[in-house]
Write an enzyme that holds these catalytic residues in place. Structure first.
Site, mmCIF file in Angstrom:
data_model
loop_
_atom_site.group_PDB
_atom_site.id
_atom_site.type_symbol
_atom_site.label_atom_id
_atom_site.label_comp_id
_atom_site.label_asym_id
_atom_site.label_seq_id
_atom_site.Cartn_x
_atom_site.Cartn_y
_atom_site.Cartn_z
ATOM 1 N N SER A 569 11.223 1.557 -6.324
ATOM 2 C CA SER A 569 9.785 2.332 -5.869
ATOM 3 C C SER A 569 8.971 2.604 -7.015
ATOM 4 C CB SER A 569 10.108 3.446 -4.727
ATOM 5 O OG SER A 569 8.988 3.694 -3.938
ATOM 6 N N ASP A 654 10.270 -4.065 4.046
ATOM 7 C CA ASP A 654 9.715 -3.025 2.972
ATOM 8 C C ASP A 654 7.959 -3.285 3.174
ATOM 9 O OD1 ASP A 654 8.809 -0.972 1.439
ATOM 10 O OD2 ASP A 654 9.688 -2.221 -0.272
ATOM 11 N N HIS A 686 12.623 -0.368 2.750
ATOM 12 C CA HIS A 686 12.446 0.121 1.460
ATOM 13 C C HIS A 686 13.741 0.677 0.728
ATOM 14 C CE1 HIS A 686 9.450 1.284 -1.907
ATOM 15 N NE2 HIS A 686 9.950 2.540 -1.713
#
Ligand code: NAG
Ligand code: NAG
Ligand code: NAG
Ligand code: NAG
Ligand code: NAG
Ligand code: NAG
Ligand code: NAG
Ligand code: NAG
Ligand code: NAG
Ligand code: NAG
Ligand code: NAG
Ligand code: NAG
Length: 718
Positions: A569, A654, A686
């Site tokens: 991320s 995601d 994600h």
């Protein structure tokens, strides 16, 4: 570790440094525990253990009963499935309600059972509910009835939605006329979560559902339709008073567009009312706390049912602002709101009440731990709460009779510890520790973990980093560095167990793991968190440079010449930023999991408030010009420098950072001839949650980093 006898392992860990390594297979197969749920008298608690078999590729769950007052062994209360959720009923000490995620009709609904907590077999079927309800809460009222709450998605007309009972449309088209098209891993549509209430008549030990369930939420709304729990949230967004007469729930602000703002409010409705009777406890624009504009969470009624406590941020579009504790008298027409300890520079995220309704126990991220802090209701603005727990990150806690607090937490070395403390933090009783109960975790302990504080040039205060040691660690030897950058950016590396980024599993490949908490990290005061705004590529990057240099200059047992770096991320963004800058040359290999590659693509994300805040404003042509954070902090400006072998992972579901970000990065690396590998899971968001996928994730990452760091003798990283 599989071969080790449990008792021998426990005894050995007391005498010798750990010599056993935890592998990805062991970590993924090991029990995952729920939190401990105490019975109202505080005699015992239930929790679940779910393991995974690599032979059958299936999970098994068993319900455990743990005695809190005696040293009796933990017993198995129920196995064989069928119980998806269980609750004790406030004011009905000996009985439980549970939800079974199927029903006799097998129509996609659930069934509700009532019976004595002593034996699951004596529970009787109360009702079959024609929708996939969850999030059970229950209280016995003065009349003897049981009032309960559950939630599920509802149609705009208020009827609970059941996919199995709904007609399948002929076309799969989705049409939108306003933003917030998708969130996390699903597309938004007209069905929204709603809290429902139901009444059970109890007589002669059996319970019968009376009438239909009441939807308290659907129908409220102006610009935005009310939804509670918020789209990805759960039963933490609503509460039922212990006397069963009042309901509170949280909804995003109905007067603001959904994707631009984080603002949310608490709604109050009498249990026997409907959505038409719901009123806001903390509407924006109040005169007492005009700055109270942001996201509300963690509503909790006091034991005397007279008050409700919650936490709320000020920033109307900032999801990581500091939470402040509020308490209101919960009587319709008189929501007398009071803020507590407003100058406390920590963000409390959960509240529980003392039995006398005079103190709140707040949990908050604090210096890399998640600790509990008592806050009396009569606290002044300047009150500085003191922590009563220390290591670990608290997952849940309950206040037992006598105000003993039953805590479930986890640590880098233990997936679940259950213990209790008295309100001054003294008299700790340990009830359960996964690292002594589970053979996969045997030998893990506090000796595997340390921390250091390093100086940096972004702030006066020093910053923290975790150190996690490999199996059989010997400080006279050298181990390659595994440098892990955290996501957020507003977030942290904490002393908690993870089944996705388990530092001990990485260390046991033969690394010393360094997990720093640079600018943007939470738990060291709001200023450190806030300072990342508009500065993605500067402050946190400079801090990581300083953390790495500290390791090189001070930790002789770390081989920084053969180190690797990895992040997910924002941590993946940071990895991509490093690849284009000096730091990229300090590592033998890099790993980006679901990261941001082009900051100019950030507006393809779903939470526009996030970019509006972090990049100082919305997306305009200025974003393409120097001076705009969208432009200045774009890793794509530096692709000429890309050179270090780079493993890219990005998943199809995601929607936080769409999969094109990973493909873009891989295409650039391949075009430039930089050694690179791409891993994609079509069914993951994600995060990688499926255990079989996670095993591949670990195997491929470790092949990559172990080859380049030299730990492996393999002839190829592919
Ligand atoms: C997994 O849990 C089930 C149910 O509790 C139990 O029967 C089984 O022995 C466990 N498997 C392992 C490998 O511990
Ligand atoms: C759960 O529901 C199914 C379907 O009605 C039933 O066969 C099963 O016995 C139930 N299990 C429990 C523990 O209630
Ligand atoms: C509510 O709307 C859904 C979807 O259109 C429909 O299936 C259901 O029958 C409606 N319920 C009522 C009570 O009209
Ligand atoms: C109460 O339950 C018991 C046992 O199930 C049964 O024998 C008795 O007849 C019931 N009494 C009434 C009033 O229903
Ligand atoms: C319960 O809901 C059904 C279906 O909407 C309706 O026919 C019935 O009248 C309702 N019962 C009560 C007591 O409201
Ligand atoms: C917004 O909705 C609330 C509750 O549904 C209602 O009381 C209020 O009058 C509405 N405000 C506007 C401006 O429509
Ligand atoms: C919400 O965001 C959109 C897109 O940035 C913008 O066009 C709109 O003006 C915003 N609305 C409000 C009320 O801020
Ligand atoms: C509170 O936190 C400090 C570290 O800031 C720790 O040393 C102390 O032991 C904690 N207090 C309790 C009661 O656990
Ligand atoms: C807040 O953080 C910034 C950036 O790290 C720093 O320059 C400033 O001195 C800090 N302010 C306070 C009051 O600590
Ligand atoms: C972004 O906003 C913050 C807070 O208002 C401000 O301190 C900072 O200078 C801004 N940065 C840029 C690049 O505009
Ligand atoms: C802070 O340190 C970093 C890393 O050494 C350096 O690149 C940066 O220029 C420094 N910033 C300032 C303002 O000195
Ligand atoms: C690599 O080879 C060396 C020398 O043959 C051996 O000692 C070592 O155990 C091997 N390491 C691995 C991870 O296979």
């Amino acid at each position: 570790m599989k071969s080790l006898n449990l008792l021998a392992a426990a005894a050995a860990s007391a005498l010798l440094p750990a010599v056993d390594a935890i592998t990805p297979r062991e970590m993924l197969a090991a029990n995952r525990y729920s939190v401990a749920l105490p019975d109202p008298s505080g005699e015992f608690a239930f929790f679940t253990a779910t393991n995974y078999s690599w032979a059958t590729h299936k999970t098994s769950t068993s319900w455990k009963r743990i005695e809190l007052k005696t040293k009796k062994a933990i017993t198995t209360w129920h196995t064989g499935g069928g119980i998806s959720e269980l609750v004790f009923i406030q004011n009905d000490p000996h009985n439980i309600l549970y939800l079974n995620s199927s029903n006799a009709e097998d129509n996609g609904g659930v069934s509700l059972y009532y019976g004595p907590s002593s034996s699951p077999k004596s529970a009787k079927l109360v009702a079959s509910l024609p929708a996939p309800y969850s999030g059970l809460k229950a209280s016995r009222t003065a009349s003897g009835d049981i009032h309960f709450l559950v939630y599920t998605k509802a149609w705009p007309n208020g009827t609970a939605y059941n996919e199995q009972l709904s007609a399948t449309p002929l076309s799969t088209a989705r049409i939108y006329s306003s933003i917030y098209v998708r969130h996390w891993d699903y597309y938004l549509d007209e069905k929204k979560n709603a809290v429902f209430g139901g009444v059970l008549k109890v007589s002669n030990g059996t319970a019968v559902l009376k009438g239909n369930l009441t939807n308290y939420v659907t129908g409220i709304g102006n610009i935005t339709k009310a939804e509670s729990p918020l789209d990805l949230n759960d039963q933490g967004d609503y509460d039922l008073s212990p006397d069963g007469t009042k309901v509170v729930f949280i909804s995003k602000d109905i007067d603001l567009p959904l994707a631009n703002y984080t603002s949310s409010q608490l709604w109050y409705v009498p249990f026997d009312g409907t959505a038409k009777d719901a009123v806001r406890i903390n509407p924006r624009g109040g005169t007492k706390y005009p700055e109270q504009q942001g996201a509300s969470s963690a509503p909790k009624f006091s034991p005397d049912s007279k008050s409700v406590g919650w936490v709320q941020q000020n920033g109307i579009s900032y999801e990581s602002d500091r939470n402040i504790i509020y308490v209101a008298k919960a009587e319709k027409g008189s929501f007398d709101v009071t803020a507590l300890a407003t100058k406390w520079d920590r963000g409390p995220d959960h509240l529980e009440w003392s039995r006398d309704s005079k103190t709140l126990f707040a949990s908050a991220t604090d210096l890399g731990r998640g600790r509990i802090f008592p806050v009396p209701l009569d606290s002044e603005e300047t009150f500085q709460p003191k922590n009563i727990t220390n290591e670990g990150v608290v997952s849940s806690y309950f206040v037992l009779p006598g105000d003993r607090i039953l805590i479930s937490d986890s640590k880098i070395w233990s997936s679940r510890d259950i213990y209790s403390v008295i309100p001054d933090g003294k008299e700790v009783i340990s009830h359960f520790q996964a690292n002594t109960a589970d053979e996969e975790l045997a030998g893990l302990g506090p000796q595997d973990v340390s921390e250091f504080y390093y100086s940096t040039n972004t702030s006066e205060i020093k910053q923290q980093s975790w150190i996690v040691y490999p199996k059989g660690f010997d400080k006279s030897k050298k181990y390659p560095l595994a440098f892990i950058s955290h996501g957020g950016p507003q977030g942290n590396h904490a002393n908690s167990w993870s089944t996705r980024w388990n530092f001990k599993v990485w260390a046991d490949q033969g690394y010393v793991v360094i997990a720093p908490n640079p600018t943007a990290s939470t738990g060291w005061g709001q200023n450190l968190t806030d300072s990342v705004q508009g500065r993605w590529g500067s402050y946190p990057y400079w801090d990581l440079v300083h953390a790495w240099q500290y390791v090189r200059d001070n930790l002789d047992y770390v081989d920084t010449d053969n180190g690797i770096e990895a992040g997910a991320s924002f941590g993946g963004y940071m990895t991509n930023w490093m690849q284009g800058h000096e730091m990229g040359r300090w590592f033998k290999a890099l790993v980006t999991h679901d990261g941001s590659t082009s900051t100019l693509n950030q507006f393809a994300s779903e939470e526009l408030w996030f970019m509006d805040h972090d990049f100082n404003g919305t997306f305009t042509p200025k974003a393409f010009q120097p001076g705009s954070p969208y432009y200045d902090w774009n890793p794509m400006l530096y692709i000429d420098n890309f050179a270090t072998p780079h493993f890219v992972i990005h998943n199809d579901k995601d929607y936080r950072l769409p999969v094109a970000e990973g493909i873009l990065l891989f295409n650039v690396l391949q075009t430039k001839g930089v050694p690179s590998k791409f891993l994609n899971f079509p069914d993951e968001n994600h995060l990688v949650l499926n255990r079989e996928n996670s095993l591949v994730w670990h195997t491929e990452i470790f092949k990559w980093i172990n080859y380049y760091s030299g730990i492996s003798n393999a002839t190829s990283p592919y």
